[in-house]
Design a protein around this motif. Structure first.
Motif, PDB file in Angstrom:
ATOM      1  N   LEU A   1       0.830  -1.189   0.000  1.00  0.00           N
ATOM      2  CA  LEU A   1       0.000   0.000   0.000  1.00  0.00           C
ATOM      3  C   LEU A   1       0.868   1.244   0.000  1.00  0.00           C
ATOM      4  CD1 LEU A   1      -2.521  -1.149   2.685  1.00  0.00           C
ATOM      5  CD2 LEU A   1      -3.017  -0.817   0.293  1.00  0.00           C
ATOM      6  N   ASN A   2       0.424   2.233  -0.759  1.00  0.00           N
ATOM      7  CA  ASN A   2       1.121   3.508  -0.714  1.00  0.00           C
ATOM      8  C   ASN A   2       0.719   4.262   0.542  1.00  0.00           C
ATOM      9  OD1 ASN A   2       2.798   3.543  -2.810  1.00  0.00           O
ATOM     10  ND2 ASN A   2       1.563   4.848  -4.121  1.00  0.00           N
ATOM     11  N   GLY A   3       1.696   4.807   1.226  1.00  0.00           N
ATOM     12  CA  GLY A   3       1.400   5.581   2.429  1.00  0.00           C
ATOM     13  C   GLY A   3       0.849   6.951   2.094  1.00  0.00           C
ATOM     14  N   ILE A   4       0.368   7.621   3.139  1.00  0.00           N
ATOM     15  CA  ILE A   4      -0.149   8.973   2.999  1.00  0.00           C
ATOM     16  C   ILE A   4       0.764   9.894   3.792  1.00  0.00           C
ATOM     17  CG2 ILE A   4      -2.091  10.482   3.581  1.00  0.00           C
ATOM     18  CD1 ILE A   4      -3.717   7.751   3.356  1.00  0.00           C
ATOM     19  N   PRO A   5       1.201  11.013   3.221  1.00  0.00           N
ATOM     20  CA  PRO A   5       2.106  11.903   3.968  1.00  0.00           C
ATOM     21  C   PRO A   5       1.460  12.382   5.251  1.00  0.00           C
ATOM     22  CG  PRO A   5       1.979  12.537   1.673  1.00  0.00           C
ATOM     23  CD  PRO A   5       0.957  11.474   1.872  1.00  0.00           C
ATOM     24  N   ILE A   6       2.301  12.548   6.280  1.00  0.00           N
ATOM     25  CA  ILE A   6       1.803  12.968   7.590  1.00  0.00           C
ATOM     26  C   ILE A   6       1.196  14.363   7.509  1.00  0.00           C
ATOM     27  CG2 ILE A   6       4.005  13.939   8.348  1.00  0.00           C
ATOM     28  CD1 ILE A   6       1.644  11.974  10.579  1.00  0.00           C
ATOM     29  N   ASN A   7       1.638  15.148   6.522  1.00  0.00           N
ATOM     30  CA  ASN A   7       1.101  16.511   6.375  1.00  0.00           C
ATOM     31  C   ASN A   7      -0.405  16.497   6.174  1.00  0.00           C
ATOM     32  OD1 ASN A   7       3.688  17.362   6.483  1.00  0.00           O
ATOM     33  ND2 ASN A   7       3.514  18.743   4.730  1.00  0.00           N
ATOM     34  N   TYR A   8      -0.893  15.513   5.431  1.00  0.00           N
ATOM     35  CA  TYR A   8      -2.333  15.476   5.167  1.00  0.00           C
ATOM     36  C   TYR A   8      -3.101  15.279   6.468  1.00  0.00           C
ATOM     37  CZ  TYR A   8      -1.249  15.007   0.202  1.00  0.00           C
ATOM     38  OH  TYR A   8      -0.797  15.212  -1.066  1.00  0.00           O
ATOM     39  N   TYR A   9      -2.559  14.407   7.333  1.00  0.00           N
ATOM     40  CA  TYR A   9      -3.241  14.197   8.619  1.00  0.00           C
ATOM     41  C   TYR A   9      -3.179  15.455   9.467  1.00  0.00           C
ATOM     42  CZ  TYR A   9      -4.029   9.264   7.933  1.00  0.00           C
ATOM     43  OH  TYR A   9      -4.494   8.076   7.462  1.00  0.00           O
TER      44      TYR A   9
ATOM     45  N   ASN B   1       5.648   4.208  14.953  1.00  0.00           N
ATOM     46  CA  ASN B   1       5.528   2.817  15.388  1.00  0.00           C
ATOM     47  C   ASN B   1       5.681   2.698  16.904  1.00  0.00           C
ATOM     48  OD1 ASN B   1       4.867   0.315  14.704  1.00  0.00           O
ATOM     49  ND2 ASN B   1       6.763  -0.203  13.646  1.00  0.00           N
TER      50      ASN B   1
ATOM     51  N   ALA C   1      -2.180   9.197  14.268  1.00  0.00           N
ATOM     52  CA  ALA C   1      -1.364   9.263  13.049  1.00  0.00           C
ATOM     53  C   ALA C   1       0.122   9.256  13.388  1.00  0.00           C
ATOM     54  CB  ALA C   1      -1.728  10.522  12.262  1.00  0.00           C
TER      55      ALA C   1
ATOM     56  N   SER D   1       1.439   8.191  16.170  1.00  0.00           N
ATOM     57  CA  SER D   1       1.761   6.911  16.791  1.00  0.00           C
ATOM     58  C   SER D   1       2.069   5.856  15.738  1.00  0.00           C
ATOM     59  CB  SER D   1       0.583   6.489  17.661  1.00  0.00           C
ATOM     60  OG  SER D   1       0.629   5.128  17.919  1.00  0.00           O
ATOM     61  N   THR D   2       1.263   5.850  14.669  1.00  0.00           N
ATOM     62  CA  THR D   2       1.533   4.896  13.596  1.00  0.00           C
ATOM     63  C   THR D   2       2.816   5.260  12.859  1.00  0.00           C
ATOM     64  OG1 THR D   2      -0.833   4.666  13.361  1.00  0.00           O
ATOM     65  CG2 THR D   2       0.507   3.775  11.599  1.00  0.00           C
ATOM     66  N   LEU D   3       3.035   6.561  12.701  1.00  0.00           N
ATOM     67  CA  LEU D   3       4.237   7.000  11.970  1.00  0.00           C
ATOM     68  C   LEU D   3       5.499   6.551  12.676  1.00  0.00           C
ATOM     69  CD1 LEU D   3       5.462   8.838   9.721  1.00  0.00           C
ATOM     70  CD2 LEU D   3       5.422  10.654  11.398  1.00  0.00           C
TER      71      LEU D   3
END
Lengths: 103, 179
Positions: A2-10, A57, A51, A53-55
């Protein structure tokens, strides 16, 4: 994969949700809606915590969100009890009328 | 399709819906509709949690917020029997100022956070921290003390809510006699 989503969007999504909640607190007079807008702001912060936390890990962020949910539940219970009492005494939950607290 | 993956499509749709429903919460005049839109917003945020592989939090979010807190809100609103026509509205100037303050705040936040790191969030792959097993291990080892404190906080809130919400019997009797 899966392609990730940049943290900026969150970050942007959380900022927008937080500001919608803040505007609601400032612009509405119904105390219940003000409460709901505060919940919205809490949820914007929760989303950003998860977000990051997932980034990173790291589970600490998600545990924090868990505690924030518990505190929010306590806050809502006490706040709504206060509102119910205020409504019983004043027959209104208009925060502009209640701003003096006494009479 | 624009070169976007399923995750990115889901992120976009969920974000759009969450922001739309959040706006409806603020701008709907009927409080009951407002509560229902807030429930929809919470479902969208739960969808975001699932996208971030935090299944436990997604379920807890739906159970606690949509299931408990929002029902409490609805219950209180129905108890108060609020009439949407008599809904008090702030002066137009106050509302415009609130909108301007919100816009400026958004501008400042976007400006301040623009330089945030452009790291990719790892999804679906190695991030397993959101699962019940891993989160429970952390919660009951590293965060055991705050967990117990949270239980005391909930108990205190419970007792406080009952004490505040209880009808004051003395004054109430007097009111009835006066009537």
């Amino acid at each position: 994969m899966l392609n990730g989503i940049p943290i900026n969007y969150y970050i942007m999504l959380s900022a927008v949700l937080f500001i919608i909640g803040a505007v609601g607190v400032m612009a509405r007079r119904n105390a219940i809606i003000v409460f709901m807008c505060i919940e919205l702001m809490l949820n914007a912060v929760n989303l950003l915590l998860v977000a990051f936390s997932t980034l990173h890990n790291d589970a600490s962020g998600q545990v924090f969100v868990f505690f924030i949910m518990a505190v929010a539940a306590a806050e809502v219970a006490v706040g709504l009890a206060i509102l119910a009492m205020v409504y019983r005494n004043f027959k209104s939950i208009d925060i502009d009328l209640l701003s003096r607290l006494k009479n | 399709m624009l070169g976007l993956t399923i995750t990115q499509w889901l992120f976009g749709i969920l974000s759009f819906l969450a922001i739309m429903f959040a706006l409806m919460v603020v701008f709907t005049r009927n409080p009951v509709n407002s509560v229902l839109y807030l429930v929809l917003t919470f479902f969208c945020i739960a969808g975001h949690y699932i996208l971030l592989n935090a299944q436990f939090l997604a379920v807890v979010h739906i159970v606690v917020y949509a299931g408990a807190i929002m029902v409490l809100f609805l219950f209180i609103i129905m108890l108060m029997n609020l009439n949407p026509d008599a809904e008090p509205r702030k002066h137009i100037v106050t509302r415009i100022i609130a909108g301007v303050i919100g816009g400026v705040l958004l501008f400042v936040m976007v400006g301040a956070l623009k330089g945030a790191e452009q790291l990719q969030i790892v999804q679906g792959g190695p991030s397993q921290i959101g699962l019940v097993k891993n989160l429970g291990k952390v919660l009951f080892s590293e965060f055991l003390f705050p967990f117990e404190i949270a239980s005391i906080l909930l108990l205190a809130a419970l007792v406080g809510a009952i004490m505040i919400g209880k009808r004051d019997t003395n004054t109430n009797d007097k009111d009835i006699i006066n009537q």
